[in-house]
Scaffold this motif. Structure first.
Motif, short mmCIF file in Angstrom:
data_model
loop_
_atom_site.label_atom_id
_atom_site.label_comp_id
_atom_site.label_asym_id
_atom_site.label_seq_id
_atom_site.Cartn_x
_atom_site.Cartn_y
_atom_site.Cartn_z
N VAL A 69 -30.44 34.78 -91.10
CA VAL A 69 -31.81 35.39 -91.55
C VAL A 69 -32.74 34.08 -91.56
CG1 VAL A 69 -31.03 37.25 -92.84
CG2 VAL A 69 -31.31 35.05 -93.96
N VAL A 75 -33.59 37.68 -86.35
CA VAL A 75 -34.16 38.71 -87.34
C VAL A 75 -34.81 39.72 -86.37
CG1 VAL A 75 -35.48 39.59 -89.44
CG2 VAL A 75 -33.99 37.49 -89.67
N TYR A 90 -30.79 43.57 -98.79
CA TYR A 90 -30.82 42.08 -98.63
C TYR A 90 -30.33 41.30 -99.70
CZ TYR A 90 -32.38 37.25 -97.42
OH TYR A 90 -32.33 35.97 -97.60
N LEU A 122 -37.56 40.07 -92.73
CA LEU A 122 -36.70 41.17 -92.56
C LEU A 122 -37.72 42.68 -92.92
CD1 LEU A 122 -33.67 40.33 -94.71
CD2 LEU A 122 -33.37 40.95 -92.18
#
Length: 259
Positions: A69, A75, A90, A122
């Motif tokens: 990430v 991502v 997450y 994200l």
């Protein structure tokens, strides 16, 4: 009069696809297993693919995906490659336990990048697809440190407070399009991140005594909150922080750790 919901299936996640980022260990692993147990098709995403595969082997019908990430392009590619995602969880985080005046620039960047910037990436990557489909739940882990701090936790606390506000803002923006965003705030949990604390008996015992329940939590004790926020049981819950801390913040626990 509207049809009454089927309460027996209130927490079921059949026909929903969930991606758990950080599924290789700790809270992420237990979250993935709990979501799968309630019927979700779970993708175990982690930078450590071998750890993600270990998690997948523990449940039914789970798949894996290698994801770092800290790589924004990776991502974005993940959101494209994984296709329809109904639930995004997450859990990854890091901490450098130092007083603010002792922090180095690279240490600050390391904590902010994983705890806050990655969550931002994200949400930007997976949020649009959910909004286009008119349904989705994004769940990220904050901390009791988003509300209360101690010496040595300043930067970590700042990222967790920032994460909560980021999710609230996104909840306001994406709510009209059917996407919910919420945070879960654990207290002290037995995870790899807290292993250095638990290795110091005085420190570990002090933390245990600061909650109303008088102990640390296990990663599996956070899984129920994840299932709740992923499911229709929380269909009118968004832009909030669910505290799962054993009563720590209720009784205002405080300890000054060695540094």
């Amino acid at each position: 009069m509207t049809d009454r919901p089927d309460y027996a299936r209130l927490f079921r996640l059949d026909d929903r696809r969930a991606v758990v980022v950080g599924a290789g260990s700790g809270i992420g692993r237990e979250s993935a297993l709990a979501l799968a147990a309630h019927g979700a098709q779970v993708v175990c995403a982690d930078r450590d693919l071998a750890a993600a595969e270990e998690t997948a082997d523990l449940g039914e019908g789970m798949t894996t995906y290698r994801l770092d990430v800290l790589d924004g392009e990776a991502v974005r590619n993940a959101a494209d490659e994984l296709g329809v995602v109904d639930v995004l969880v997450y859990t990854a985080a890091t901490n450098v336990r130092k007083r603010v005046l002792d922090y180095a620039d690279d240490e600050f960047d390391r904590v902010v990048d994983l705890n806050l910037r990655a969550a931002f990436d994200l949400v930007r990557a997976f949020g649009p697809g959910m909004a286009d489909r008119g349904r989705g739940s994004i769940i990220a882990f904050s901390s009791i440190r988003s509300m209360t701090v101690e010496p040595g936790q300043g930067v970590y606390a700042a990222t967790k407070a920032g994460l909560v506000q980021l999710l609230r803002a996104a909840a306001a923006e994406l709510g009209p399009r059917g996407v919910r965003l919420n945070a879960i705030a654990p207290g002290v949990v037995e995870t790899p991140l807290t292993a250095p604390i638990r290795a110091v008996p005085e420190w570990a015992d002090a933390y245990a005594s600061k909650s109303a329940l008088g102990r640390w939590s296990r990663p599996d004790e956070l899984a129920g909150a994840v299932v709740y926020l992923a499911s229709d049981a929380s269909s009118f819950v968004t832009g909030t922080q669910l505290v799962v801390d054993g009563g720590w913040t209720a009784i205002d626990g405080r300890y000054t750790p060695p540094m």
